[in-house]
Motif scaffolding. Structure first.
Motif, PDB file in Angstrom:
ATOM      1  N   MET A   1     -24.778 -20.389 -30.220  1.00  0.00           N
ATOM      2  CA  MET A   1     -24.634 -20.107 -31.563  1.00  0.00           C
ATOM      3  C   MET A   1     -22.864 -19.561 -31.320  1.00  0.00           C
ATOM      4  N   TYR A   2     -22.273 -19.797 -32.722  1.00  0.00           N
ATOM      5  CA  TYR A   2     -20.876 -19.418 -32.942  1.00  0.00           C
ATOM      6  C   TYR A   2     -20.729 -19.032 -34.305  1.00  0.00           C
ATOM      7  N   LEU A   3     -20.342 -17.613 -34.457  1.00  0.00           N
ATOM      8  CA  LEU A   3     -20.214 -17.136 -35.786  1.00  0.00           C
ATOM      9  C   LEU A   3     -18.603 -17.034 -36.091  1.00  0.00           C
ATOM     10  N   VAL A   4     -17.903 -17.217 -37.103  1.00  0.00           N
ATOM     11  CA  VAL A   4     -16.755 -16.813 -37.464  1.00  0.00           C
ATOM     12  C   VAL A   4     -16.672 -16.001 -38.904  1.00  0.00           C
ATOM     13  N   ASP A   5     -16.193 -15.169 -38.889  1.00  0.00           N
ATOM     14  CA  ASP A   5     -16.128 -14.204 -40.161  1.00  0.00           C
ATOM     15  C   ASP A   5     -14.736 -14.054 -40.313  1.00  0.00           C
ATOM     16  N   SER A   6     -14.079 -14.450 -41.203  1.00  0.00           N
ATOM     17  CA  SER A   6     -12.536 -14.527 -41.405  1.00  0.00           C
ATOM     18  C   SER A   6     -12.168 -14.671 -42.939  1.00  0.00           C
TER      19      SER A   6
ATOM     20  N   SER B   1     -19.702 -15.412 -29.986  1.00  0.00           N
ATOM     21  CA  SER B   1     -20.593 -16.607 -29.569  1.00  0.00           C
ATOM     22  C   SER B   1     -21.666 -16.009 -28.878  1.00  0.00           C
ATOM     23  N   GLY B   2     -22.816 -16.381 -28.768  1.00  0.00           N
ATOM     24  CA  GLY B   2     -23.806 -15.954 -27.904  1.00  0.00           C
ATOM     25  C   GLY B   2     -24.046 -14.407 -28.231  1.00  0.00           C
ATOM     26  N   PRO B   3     -24.227 -13.744 -27.197  1.00  0.00           N
ATOM     27  CA  PRO B   3     -24.547 -12.364 -27.493  1.00  0.00           C
ATOM     28  C   PRO B   3     -23.652 -11.558 -28.306  1.00  0.00           C
ATOM     29  N   ASN B   4     -22.203 -11.918 -27.955  1.00  0.00           N
ATOM     30  CA  ASN B   4     -21.281 -11.347 -28.716  1.00  0.00           C
ATOM     31  C   ASN B   4     -21.502 -11.357 -30.229  1.00  0.00           C
ATOM     32  N   ALA B   5     -22.060 -12.464 -30.615  1.00  0.00           N
ATOM     33  CA  ALA B   5     -22.338 -12.734 -32.196  1.00  0.00           C
ATOM     34  C   ALA B   5     -23.611 -11.736 -32.707  1.00  0.00           C
TER      35      ALA B   5
END
Length: 696
Positions: free
Chosen positions: A466-471, A442-446
């Motif tokens: 924002m939230y990003l999930v790649d799995s 999320s945020g800067p980690n994304a």
């Protein structure tokens, strides 16, 4: 906050005087500044609160995540001294040049403390340095102690320049030939030849000699795929490959297989030696009359020995040999007159290559015929891989629906989200675990394209970011990989535009029609064009091959220059993105299969059929930016999700999830000129009705 107390004291006193308002304002400012200092965003006291090392102060500052490597460095340097080696190169790979490696092969991580998936370490008698790319610079600064220099490059020329500057002319540089590809060795040789430095092949790895608690070879047995997910028995595959050996104009007599997925595919076998990848340590030497399989034979059950015809000597009998004997056996084979060994240079290590002499006994191609044959899925493989993606979509939909409810309550984190989606996948039929470490950011980690959460780094999820999930998942019938980016609050105009342009790139590749034999690199720019138009871009590849219960990154399919041309039956990911440093990250990734398409005039044309079946976040899509063709593709894709995932959700009794899916796959109205016409027509009709009503 003891380090800031001296700043606060006078203000507390002053706050008791007549100028209360003024000083309370000042007080709040100092509190803010102290919090800012302690958070690790500036210098001074905060130096000791930072998450990255600082080797420029005395004593050096090391975060809790840094690893003390003093002992292993000293022991390695002693081993080097005994062999008269001035430098030793430590790649981050294994003897099969795998992308993902087992913990016991993580020699670079053991020596440096850095656990990223890409890098090269070099040790001399006085210095140690690590080379890695921009994805991992922050991670390296958090994990390495001050014994190590960080070189922000990945090129062999950069390593060679450093070696030339640190190693006296005429000295030797040691390397493990099992960890070098042919190209890697050649690149080092070329870059070092003008400096009078020479490479020394040391087949016994020096890091292994100082790694006292290195993990042993796993003791688990190998398994064969069930018949219901196999159309081609291993004997038929052997026959197909032998046909290619026989028909090759360079007349090879044998084929050497070094990549782990080559042997696993050829014999329809799976193992658990590599995390997230169902592979096992192995090599195969295949001739027209014999088959030698090199592996840890104690892991082969009696049932598998029967399955492999291991007790006979015919041309379809697999002779089981010890894994460690491959080099000696190959040397004996090459010593025979009239033989020629075919190797794929991308995955054959230098230790095996260097013993295939003289030159006329060697034949090379970039990829072995096993890799190029495996890349084209047969009818059964295509069907079951599609089925796996339907079930996988259910798990991702469960995650997104759960987060939509849970995040506003403020209780969930990046780590809990990653755990939740993996738990959802584990409940699907034929699940065999995740296909890679889940990227939940999320945020800067994304903005870190390959970030994965840990107990230390996991951030709370909020509606403001924002939230990003790649799995992805491993199933008996297929491997999946999907990325979705969402926002639960109100995205900024820039976030919405960036997301839409990433989506436009995904759609443009997905809907393109191209002649059979077109290379992915020739259409890769379609994924970037909408971003380029406004000065945006992304720094990773646009797609990679995907296997049937294999590696999530399956070469040689994809959009890079060294990938093979697309053919019907190949599966590839399509994954453009955009990353704004320290702010947010966007990636949209789908897996698609290449299928034939009928055109008005031409024949033998292909297109992509998307098999990942999860809707995109509607609130991030600016339909005014989409063309009518892109909107048509999007609506058709949503119809496909409804028709394929809907019945599966019904089958699993997930009625709430189905309602969520139906809501998020409602068709979009046409935008641009079409939308204007539509809006104008509706407006005129409404006005006409109103006028008639007034008249009446």
């Amino acid at each position: 906050m003891p380090s800031c107390g001296w700043l606060l004291l006078p203000l507390f006193v002053a706050a008791l005087t007549a100028q209360l308002d003024h000083y309370f304002v000042s007080l709040s400012k100092v509190f803010f500044q102290c919090a800012f200092l302690i958070s690790g965003n500036t210098i001074g006291v905060v130096t000791y609160k930072q998450t990255e090392r600082n080797c420029s102060v005395s004593p050096p500052y090391l975060p809790s995540t840094a690893v003390d490597t003093t002992l292993q460095l000293k022991e390695l340097q002693e081993k080097m001294l005994s062999l008269n080696i001035s430098a030793y190169i430590i790649p981050g790979t294994d003897a099969h040049l795998s992308e993902y490696i087992a913990p016991r092969d993580a020699r670079m991580a053991f020596m440096t403390g850095f656990t990223g998936s890409a890098g090269t370490a070099v040790v001399t008698q006085t210095k140690a340095a690590l080379w890695t790319d921009s994805r991992y610079w922050v991670q390296a600064e958090r994990q390495m102690d001050c014994n190590w220099e960080l070189e922000k490059d990945v090129s062999i020329s950069s390593v060679a320049e450093w070696l030339i500057s640190e190693v006296p002319s005429g000295n030797e540089i040691g390397f493990d030939p099992f960890l070098f590809s042919l190209k890697t060795h050649e690149d080092y040789r070329i870059n070092l030849e003008s400096s009078n430095l020479s490479l020394k092949s040391v087949p016994v790895n020096l890091v292994d000699q100082v790694w006292k608690d290195r993990e042993p070879i796993p003791s688990n047995n190998l398994t064969r795929l069930p018949d219901r997910v196999i159309q081609r028995p291993w004997q038929k595959k052997v026959m197909q490959i032998r046909d290619q050996i026989r028909d090759n104009p360079y007349e090879p007599t044998a084929l050497l297989l070094s990549a782990l997925d080559e042997t696993a595919w050829l014999f329809n076998l799976r193992g658990n030696d590599i995390p997230y990848n169902p592979f096992f340590y192995s090599y195969t030497l295949l001739t027209m009359d014999e088959i030698w399989l090199f592996l840890h034979t104690d892991r082969v059950t009696d049932e598998l020995r029967v399955y492999l015809n291991a007790s006979c000597n015919g041309s379809y009998c697999v002779q089981l040999k010890s894994y460690d004997t491959v080099r000696d056996h190959l040397k004996k084979y090459v010593a025979q007159p009239g033989v020629k060994v075919w190797i794929g240079t991308e995955y054959t290590n230098y230790a095996l290559y260097e013993i295939i002499t003289p030159e006329e006994k060697l034949m090379t191609s970039s990829y072995s015929p096993v890799l190029t044959t495996k890349a084209v899925k047969d009818d059964t493989e295509q069907r079951i891989l599609r089925d796996a993606h339907v079930r996988d979509a259910v798990a991702v939909i469960q995650l997104l629906m759960w987060l939509e409810k849970a995040v506003p309550e403020g209780k969930e984190t990046e780590l809990t989200a990653a755990e939740y989606v993996n738990e959802c996948r584990s409940k699907q039929n034929d699940s065999r675990g995740p296909s890679f470490e889940t990227i939940s950011a999320s945020g800067p980690n994304a903005a870190l394209a390959h970030y994965s959460p840990s107990e230390e780094s996991s951030r709370s999820l909020t509606v403001d970011e924002m939230y990003l999930v790649d799995s992805g998942g491993q199933y008996l019938d297929g491997t999946t990989d999907i990325t979705r980016t969402v926002h639960w609050g109100t995205p900024t105009a820039m976030q919405k535009e960036a997301f839409t342009r990433v989506l436009m790139g995904n759609i443009e590749i997905s809907r393109t029609i191209f002649p059979s034999g077109t290379r992915g690199v020739n259409m890769e720019m379609l994924g970037r064009r909408a971003l380029w138009e406004v000065g945006l871009n992304y720094g990773h590849g646009t797609g990679h091959g995907v296997g049937n219960y294999f590696g999530v990154h399956e070469w040689p399919v994809g959009f890079q220059s060294n990938n093979i041309p697309f053919r019907t039956g190949m599966f590839t990911s399509i994954e453009p993105g955009y990353y704004k440093e320290n702010d947010f990250g966007i990636r949209i990734e789908d897996v698609a299969v290449i299928v034939p398409v009928h055109t008005k005039y031409g024949h033998n044309y292909l297109t992509f059929d998307t098999v990942s079946l999860v809707p995109y976040d509607r609130k991030l899509i600016d339909t005014l930016l989409l063309s009518s063709e892109q909107l048509h593709w999007l609506n058709k894709y949503y119809e496909t999700i409804r028709s394929l995932v809907g019945p599966e959700l019904d089958k699993q009794g997930l009625h709430e999830e189905k309602d969520w899916m139906l809501k998020h796959t409602e068709p979009f109205m046409m935008s641009g000129s079409s939308a204007s016409v539509c809006f104008s027509s509706l407006t005129l009709i409404a006005l006409a009705v109103a006028l008639l009503h007034n008249i009446i």
